[in-house]
Design an enzyme around this catalytic site. Structure first.
Site, PDB file in Angstrom:
ATOM      1  N   GLY A   9     -10.821  15.934  23.137  1.00 31.45           N
ATOM      2  CA  GLY A   9      -9.915  16.501  24.144  1.00 31.45           C
ATOM      3  C   GLY A   9     -10.638  17.359  25.165  1.00 31.45           C
ATOM      4  N   GLY A  10     -11.861  16.951  25.535  1.00 32.92           N
ATOM      5  CA  GLY A  10     -12.635  17.718  26.513  1.00 32.92           C
ATOM      6  C   GLY A  10     -12.044  17.663  27.914  1.00 32.92           C
ATOM      7  N   SER A  11     -11.175  16.690  28.138  1.00 35.63           N
ATOM      8  CA  SER A  11     -10.539  16.578  29.461  1.00 35.63           C
ATOM      9  C   SER A  11      -9.403  17.578  29.648  1.00 35.63           C
ATOM     10  CB  SER A  11     -10.000  15.151  29.644  1.00 35.63           C
ATOM     11  OG  SER A  11      -9.271  14.742  28.495  1.00 35.63           O
ATOM     12  N   ASP A  56      -9.297   7.386  21.545  1.00 36.67           N
ATOM     13  CA  ASP A  56      -7.933   7.698  21.118  1.00 36.67           C
ATOM     14  C   ASP A  56      -8.050   8.248  19.702  1.00 36.67           C
ATOM     15  OD1 ASP A  56      -5.384   7.785  20.143  1.00 36.67           O
ATOM     16  OD2 ASP A  56      -4.839   5.746  20.733  1.00 36.67           O
ATOM     17  N   SER A 135      -2.565  26.231  15.557  1.00 32.25           N
ATOM     18  CA  SER A 135      -1.708  26.956  16.500  1.00 32.25           C
ATOM     19  C   SER A 135      -1.049  28.091  15.735  1.00 32.25           C
ATOM     20  CB  SER A 135      -0.616  26.019  17.027  1.00 32.25           C
ATOM     21  OG  SER A 135       0.462  26.759  17.571  1.00 32.25           O
ATOM     22  N   TYR A 148       5.524  19.600  15.459  1.00 31.37           N
ATOM     23  CA  TYR A 148       4.274  20.250  15.889  1.00 31.37           C
ATOM     24  C   TYR A 148       3.851  21.308  14.861  1.00 31.37           C
ATOM     25  CZ  TYR A 148       1.033  22.789  19.024  1.00 31.37           C
ATOM     26  OH  TYR A 148      -0.073  23.386  19.586  1.00 31.37           O
ATOM     27  N   ALA A 150       4.628  21.483  11.710  1.00 31.75           N
ATOM     28  CA  ALA A 150       4.200  20.829  10.464  1.00 31.75           C
ATOM     29  C   ALA A 150       2.775  20.301  10.603  1.00 31.75           C
ATOM     30  CB  ALA A 150       5.161  19.692  10.119  1.00 31.75           C
ATOM     31  N   ILE A 181      -1.595  29.804  25.658  1.00 34.07           N
ATOM     32  CA  ILE A 181      -2.816  29.731  26.466  1.00 34.07           C
ATOM     33  C   ILE A 181      -2.494  28.986  27.764  1.00 34.07           C
ATOM     34  CG2 ILE A 181      -5.261  29.046  26.472  1.00 34.07           C
ATOM     35  CD1 ILE A 181      -4.553  31.010  24.165  1.00 34.07           C
TER      36      ILE A 181
HETATM   37  P1  NDP Z   1      -4.166  19.947  27.197  1.00 34.03           P
HETATM   38  O1  NDP Z   1      -2.884  19.208  27.342  1.00 34.03           O
HETATM   39  O2  NDP Z   1      -4.764  20.660  28.334  1.00 34.03           O
HETATM   40  O3  NDP Z   1      -5.273  18.964  26.590  1.00 34.03           O
HETATM   41  C1  NDP Z   1      -4.991  18.079  25.530  1.00 34.03           C
HETATM   42  C2  NDP Z   1      -6.206  17.212  25.285  1.00 34.03           C
HETATM   43  O4  NDP Z   1      -5.927  16.341  24.184  1.00 34.03           O
HETATM   44  C3  NDP Z   1      -6.553  16.327  26.481  1.00 34.03           C
HETATM   45  O5  NDP Z   1      -7.943  16.280  26.613  1.00 34.03           O
HETATM   46  C4  NDP Z   1      -6.019  14.956  26.069  1.00 34.03           C
HETATM   47  O6  NDP Z   1      -6.741  13.879  26.628  1.00 34.03           O
HETATM   48  C5  NDP Z   1      -6.259  15.015  24.578  1.00 34.03           C
HETATM   49  N1  NDP Z   1      -5.442  14.037  23.848  1.00 34.03           N
HETATM   50  C6  NDP Z   1      -4.090  13.993  23.749  1.00 34.03           C
HETATM   51  N2  NDP Z   1      -3.734  12.905  23.034  1.00 34.03           N
HETATM   52  C7  NDP Z   1      -4.882  12.267  22.695  1.00 34.03           C
HETATM   53  C8  NDP Z   1      -5.178  11.087  21.965  1.00 34.03           C
HETATM   54  N3  NDP Z   1      -4.226  10.303  21.425  1.00 34.03           N
HETATM   55  N4  NDP Z   1      -6.480  10.747  21.806  1.00 34.03           N
HETATM   56  C9  NDP Z   1      -7.443  11.495  22.345  1.00 34.03           C
HETATM   57  N5  NDP Z   1      -7.233  12.621  23.041  1.00 34.03           N
HETATM   58  C10 NDP Z   1      -5.969  12.993  23.210  1.00 34.03           C
HETATM   59  O7  NDP Z   1      -3.889  20.944  25.981  1.00 34.03           O
HETATM   60  P2  NDP Z   1      -4.629  22.281  25.503  1.00 34.03           P
HETATM   61  O8  NDP Z   1      -6.002  22.352  26.009  1.00 34.03           O
HETATM   62  O9  NDP Z   1      -3.700  23.389  25.753  1.00 34.03           O
HETATM   63  O10 NDP Z   1      -4.621  22.028  23.924  1.00 34.03           O
HETATM   64  C11 NDP Z   1      -5.789  21.813  23.158  1.00 34.03           C
HETATM   65  C12 NDP Z   1      -5.448  22.076  21.700  1.00 34.03           C
HETATM   66  O11 NDP Z   1      -5.023  23.424  21.551  1.00 34.03           O
HETATM   67  C13 NDP Z   1      -4.299  21.209  21.167  1.00 34.03           C
HETATM   68  O12 NDP Z   1      -4.616  20.808  19.839  1.00 34.03           O
HETATM   69  C14 NDP Z   1      -3.120  22.149  21.172  1.00 34.03           C
HETATM   70  O13 NDP Z   1      -2.140  21.796  20.231  1.00 34.03           O
HETATM   71  C15 NDP Z   1      -3.806  23.459  20.827  1.00 34.03           C
HETATM   72  N6  NDP Z   1      -3.025  24.632  21.211  1.00 34.03           N
HETATM   73  C16 NDP Z   1      -2.746  24.897  22.546  1.00 34.03           C
HETATM   74  C17 NDP Z   1      -2.008  26.005  22.880  1.00 34.03           C
HETATM   75  C18 NDP Z   1      -1.653  26.335  24.300  1.00 34.03           C
HETATM   76  O14 NDP Z   1      -0.848  27.289  24.511  1.00 34.03           O
HETATM   77  N7  NDP Z   1      -2.189  25.662  25.305  1.00 34.03           N
HETATM   78  C19 NDP Z   1      -1.487  26.915  21.834  1.00 34.03           C
HETATM   79  C20 NDP Z   1      -1.842  26.552  20.502  1.00 34.03           C
HETATM   80  C21 NDP Z   1      -2.597  25.441  20.207  1.00 34.03           C
HETATM   81  P3  NDP Z   1      -6.311  13.163  28.026  1.00 34.03           P
HETATM   82  O15 NDP Z   1      -5.714  14.232  28.887  1.00 34.03           O
HETATM   83  O16 NDP Z   1      -7.601  12.622  28.545  1.00 34.03           O
HETATM   84  O17 NDP Z   1      -5.342  12.067  27.681  1.00 34.03           O
END
Ligand code: NDP
Length: 238
Positions: A9-11, A56, A135, A148, A150, A181
Site C-alpha cells: 500500500g505504498g501508493s 493485489d 487500527s 473493519y 473484526a 490520520i
Molecule cells: P489509503 O486509502 O491512503 O491507502 C490504502 C492503500 O492500500 C493504497 O495504497 C491502496 O492501493 C492499498 N490497497 C487497498 N486495497 C488493496 C488491495 N486489494 N491490494 C493491494 N493494495 C491495496 O489509506 P491509509 O494510508 O489511510 O491506510 C493505510 C493503513 O492504515 C490501512 O491498513 C488502514 O486500515 C490503516 N489505518 C488508517 C487510518 C486512517 O485514519 N487513515 C486509521 C487506522 C488505520 P491503491 O490505492 O494503489 O489501490
C-alpha cells in the site's frame, strides 16, 4: 549491506509516508500499489532506487510474485510492513457476505499471505521484523465498522501469536494501531465530521501519516520490542 523494507500500500497516505521515512533512514525500499499506478510512479520517481510493484494483497499468487521480485532485486527482505487496507462505514445489517469477505481479505488475510511469502527467508537468516497495521478500532471496536473492527482485531491477534512463534527464530512481530490520520482513506469526511472527531481526541488534532511512519521506524530500530501494539492516535485509546 543496507536493510530492505517491503511495504504494501505504498501508493496510499500512510504507506507513502513509510516509503519516504524508511528511504530517508537508508533502507532499500520495495513498495506495492494496487490501482493507483500514477501515485506509485510519482513516488518511485521521488525515491531513487526504490522498487514499485503492482500487487493485489488479497491474492496469494500476486503477493508471491511481488515478494519474489523484491527478493530477486534486493536479495533479502529485512522488514515487512503490512499496511495496505480498506475501510468502510456501514450499518451491520447492510454488510453483505461479499463486503465482509472483501474487508477481511484486504485487511487480515493479506497479512497472512505476505507473511507466508516473506518469512521463510527471515527464518533462514534468523532475523527479521514484521509490522502489521491495525487500527484503534481493532482495540475498541467501532459502531458501523463491524467488519473493519473484526479485521483489525484479527491483525492484533495474528501479530501477537506470530511474535511468540517466531521469536525463537530471531524474528519480531509488532502492530501499529493508528487513530484518525489525514489520508485519502478519510477524504470522505467533511469539515464538520473532522471537527467532531477532533473534539474526541485528547491532543485535539488529526494525526499525520509521517507520525505513523515514525512509529514504524522506531519499531525497526528497537530490537527488543516484539508482540506489541503501538497506538498512534493522539490519546484516543488510553
Ligand atoms: P489509503 O486509502 O491512503 O491507502 C490504502 C492503500 O492500500 C493504497 O495504497 C491502496 O492501493 C492499498 N490497497 C487497498 N486495497 C488493496 C488491495 N486489494 N491490494 C493491494 N493494495 C491495496 O489509506 P491509509 O494510508 O489511510 O491506510 C493505510 C493503513 O492504515 C490501512 O491498513 C488502514 O486500515 C490503516 N489505518 C488508517 C487510518 C486512517 O485514519 N487513515 C486509521 C487506522 C488505520 P491503491 O490505492 O494503489 O489501490
Amino acid at each position: 549491506m543496507s536493510k530492505t523494507v517491503f511495504i504494501t500500500g505504498g501508493s496510499g497516505g500512510i504507506g507513502s509516508a513509510a516509503v519516504r521515512t524508511f528511504a530517508g533512514a537508508g533502507y532499500n525500499v520495495a513498495f506495492t500499489y494496487n490501482k493507483n499506478e500514477a501515485a506509485a510512479k510519482a513516488l518511485s520517481a521521488e525515491i531513487p532506487g526504490s522498487l514499485s510493484l503492482r500487487c493485489d494483497v488479497t491474492d496469494g499468487e500476486s503477493v508471491k510474485t511481488a515478494v519474489n521480485a523484491a527478493l530477486t532485486h534486493f536479495g533479502k527482505i529485512d522488514v515487512l510492513i503490512n499496511n495496505a487496507g480498506i475501510a468502510e462505514q456501514i450499518l451491520f445489517t447492510d454488510i453483505t457476505e461479499n463486503r465482509w469477505d472483501r474487508m477481511l481479505d484486504t485487511n487480515l488475510k493479506s497479512c497472512f499471505l505476505t507473511a507466508k511469502a516473506v518469512i521463510p527467508q527471515m527464518i533462514s537468516r534468523k532475523s527479521g521484523l514484521v509490522i502489521n497495521v491495525s487500527s484503534m478500532w481493532g482495540i475498541t471496536g467501532a459502531s458501523c465498522e463491524v467488519h473493519y473492527s473484526a479485521a483489525k482485531s484479527g491483525v492484533i491477534g495474528l501479530s501477537k501469536a506470530l511474535a511468540k512463534e517466531l521469536g525463537p527464530s530471531g524474528i519480531r512481530v509488532n502492530a501499529v494501531a493508528p487513530g484518525v490520520i489525514d489520508t485519502p482513506m478519510n477524504s470522505h469526511l467533511d469539515e464538520n465530521a473532522m471537527s467532531m472527531l477532533k473534539e474526541e481526541i485528547p491532543l485535539g488534532k488529526i494525526g499525520r501519516p509521517e507520525e505513523v511512519a515514525g512509529a514504524m521506524l522506531f519499531l525497526a530500530e528497537n530490537e527488543y520490542i516484539t508482540g506489541q501494539v503501538i497506538t498512534v492516535d493522539g490519546g484516543m485509546v488510553i
